[in-house]
Write a protein that holds these residues in place. Structure first.
Motif, short mmCIF file in Angstrom:
data_model
loop_
_atom_site.label_atom_id
_atom_site.label_comp_id
_atom_site.label_asym_id
_atom_site.label_seq_id
_atom_site.Cartn_x
_atom_site.Cartn_y
_atom_site.Cartn_z
N ILE A 23 11.13 -4.83 55.47
CA ILE A 23 9.80 -4.63 56.03
C ILE A 23 9.91 -3.81 57.30
O ILE A 23 10.88 -3.94 58.06
CB ILE A 23 9.09 -5.99 56.30
N ASN A 27 4.67 -3.29 60.58
CA ASN A 27 3.93 -4.10 59.59
C ASN A 27 4.17 -5.59 59.82
O ASN A 27 3.24 -6.40 59.71
CB ASN A 27 4.35 -3.73 58.17
N LEU A 28 5.41 -5.94 60.16
CA LEU A 28 5.73 -7.36 60.41
C LEU A 28 4.94 -7.88 61.61
O LEU A 28 4.39 -8.99 61.58
CB LEU A 28 7.24 -7.52 60.65
N ILE A 30 2.06 -6.78 62.74
CA ILE A 30 0.64 -6.91 62.37
C ILE A 30 0.42 -8.20 61.57
O ILE A 30 -0.52 -8.96 61.82
CB ILE A 30 0.19 -5.69 61.52
N ILE A 31 1.31 -8.48 60.61
CA ILE A 31 1.15 -9.68 59.76
C ILE A 31 1.27 -10.94 60.62
O ILE A 31 0.48 -11.87 60.49
CB ILE A 31 2.18 -9.66 58.61
N LEU A 32 2.27 -10.96 61.52
CA LEU A 32 2.44 -12.13 62.39
C LEU A 32 1.24 -12.30 63.32
O LEU A 32 0.80 -13.42 63.57
CB LEU A 32 3.75 -12.01 63.19
N THR A 33 0.69 -11.17 63.80
CA THR A 33 -0.51 -11.25 64.66
C THR A 33 -1.68 -11.85 63.89
O THR A 33 -2.42 -12.69 64.41
CB THR A 33 -0.88 -9.84 65.17
N MET A 34 -1.86 -11.40 62.64
CA MET A 34 -2.96 -11.94 61.83
C MET A 34 -2.79 -13.44 61.60
O MET A 34 -3.76 -14.20 61.73
CB MET A 34 -3.02 -11.21 60.48
N LEU A 35 -1.56 -13.86 61.29
CA LEU A 35 -1.31 -15.29 61.06
C LEU A 35 -1.59 -16.09 62.34
O LEU A 35 -2.20 -17.17 62.29
CB LEU A 35 0.13 -15.50 60.60
N LEU B 97 -7.13 -5.64 60.28
CA LEU B 97 -6.61 -6.91 60.82
C LEU B 97 -7.70 -7.98 60.81
O LEU B 97 -7.50 -9.09 60.29
CB LEU B 97 -6.08 -6.66 62.23
N VAL B 100 -8.83 -8.95 57.20
CA VAL B 100 -7.91 -9.82 56.47
C VAL B 100 -8.01 -11.27 56.97
O VAL B 100 -8.03 -12.21 56.17
CB VAL B 100 -6.46 -9.28 56.58
N TRP B 104 -9.05 -14.47 54.79
CA TRP B 104 -8.32 -15.75 54.71
C TRP B 104 -9.26 -16.92 55.01
O TRP B 104 -9.27 -17.92 54.31
CB TRP B 104 -7.16 -15.77 55.71
#
Lengths: 53, 231
Positions: A23, A27-28, A30-35, B97, B100, B104
């Motif tokens: 990855i 991108n990683l 962004i994904i961690l920020t979203m989570l 962002l 998404v 969820w």
């Protein structure tokens, strides 16, 4: 400065890999920020809602 | 007498415009279109991300209009052009962002409940069309990245059979899709999505579904704690 920006724009970025999984760092992040935002949105109190039913 | 009954008794409705007015006022009366307050369960951060995506979309459109007015020679060369170009990119990143996280949140509260299937479907549609819009945006960078993306993408599109018509290595065609057709499509579907949210109301938490007054049409009372209003 412009040369530096151009060089950054053409670089492939930083890639992280574990076995077959790869990855790009951006991108990683962004994904961690979203989570993190999703989790915080569930637990943080909403301003102005204190005391309301 | 309810508003619906009043509308049913309207005397001089004999044209399609009059019938359309009555139909629209029944489906989406002004107090639903522009409500004064929302149910108490909306006072949560998880309900913020849909509006975040819309706010980001407005910045995307505004910065895109400025880029269109000045053209590629401006946004590839001048400092201000670089800034607006970057603003366009990063507002897209912020839109995806927030979209998404919104997706969820809505997925885990099963927001298609209570006759809201079309709201869910238009949300999925806006996500899909936004991906195509973003893809054509990446093709317009006119650098090695965009060449790479176009020549990787064309194989997938050729395999699906639409590559001969939707030609990702045709810069002019992709430019027109990106600045006319796709913004219109994203804008239209997002407006429809918001109108449907107004018509059906914001989906309540799962344990509050039984007292969803916007679904049942039963006015909120003080005995229904989930229907307490937020000013």
């Amino acid at each position: 400065m412009n040369t530096l920006l151009l060089a950054m724009g053409d670089s492939p970025g930083i890639y992280l890999g574990w076995g077959v999984f790869t990855i790009q760092l951006g991108n990683l992040i962004i994904i961690l920020t979203m989570l993190a935002l999703f989790g915080l949105a569930l637990v943080l109190p909403f301003p102005g809602s204190g005391g309301r039913k | 007498m309810t508003q619906d009954e009043r509308l049913d008794r309207e005397p001089d409705v004999h044209t399609w415009t009059g019938r359309a007015r009555v139909w629209m006022l029944k489906k989406l009366p002004p107090d639903k279109l522009l409500p004064e307050d929302q149910p108490s369960y909306v006072a949560s951060w998880i309900y913020v991300f849909g509006m975040g995506a819309i706010g980001s979309l407005l910045i995307v459109i505004a910065s895109g209009v400025i880029l269109s007015l000045n053209g590629p020679n401006w946004y590839h060369i001048s400092a201000l052009g670089h800034f607006v170009n970057s603003l366009h990119l990063w507002s897209v990143e912020l839109m995806f962002l927030t979209m998404v996280v919104h997706l969820w949140g809505k997925f885990w509260m099963a927001s298609w409940r209570g006759g809201r299937a079309l709201t869910w479907i238009t949300g999925v549609g806006s996500f899909a069309v936004s991906i195509v819009a973003a893809f054509t945006g990446y093709l317009l960078q006119t650098n090695f990245d965009s060449q790479w993306i176009a020549f990787e993408g064309k194989d997938a599109l050729n395999a699906s059979g639409i590559g001969a018509w939707f030609n990702v290595s045709n810069l002019g065609q992709m430019f027109m899709w990106h600045v006319t057709l796709l913004p219109l499509a994203v804008g239209a579907i997002v407006v429809l999505h918001v109108v449907l949210v107004r018509m059906r109301g914001v989906v309540p938490p799962i344990d509050a579904a039984a007292t969803d007054s916007q679904l049942t049409g039963v006015p909120a009372t003080a005995t229904e704690p989930t229907e307490a209003k937020v000013n």
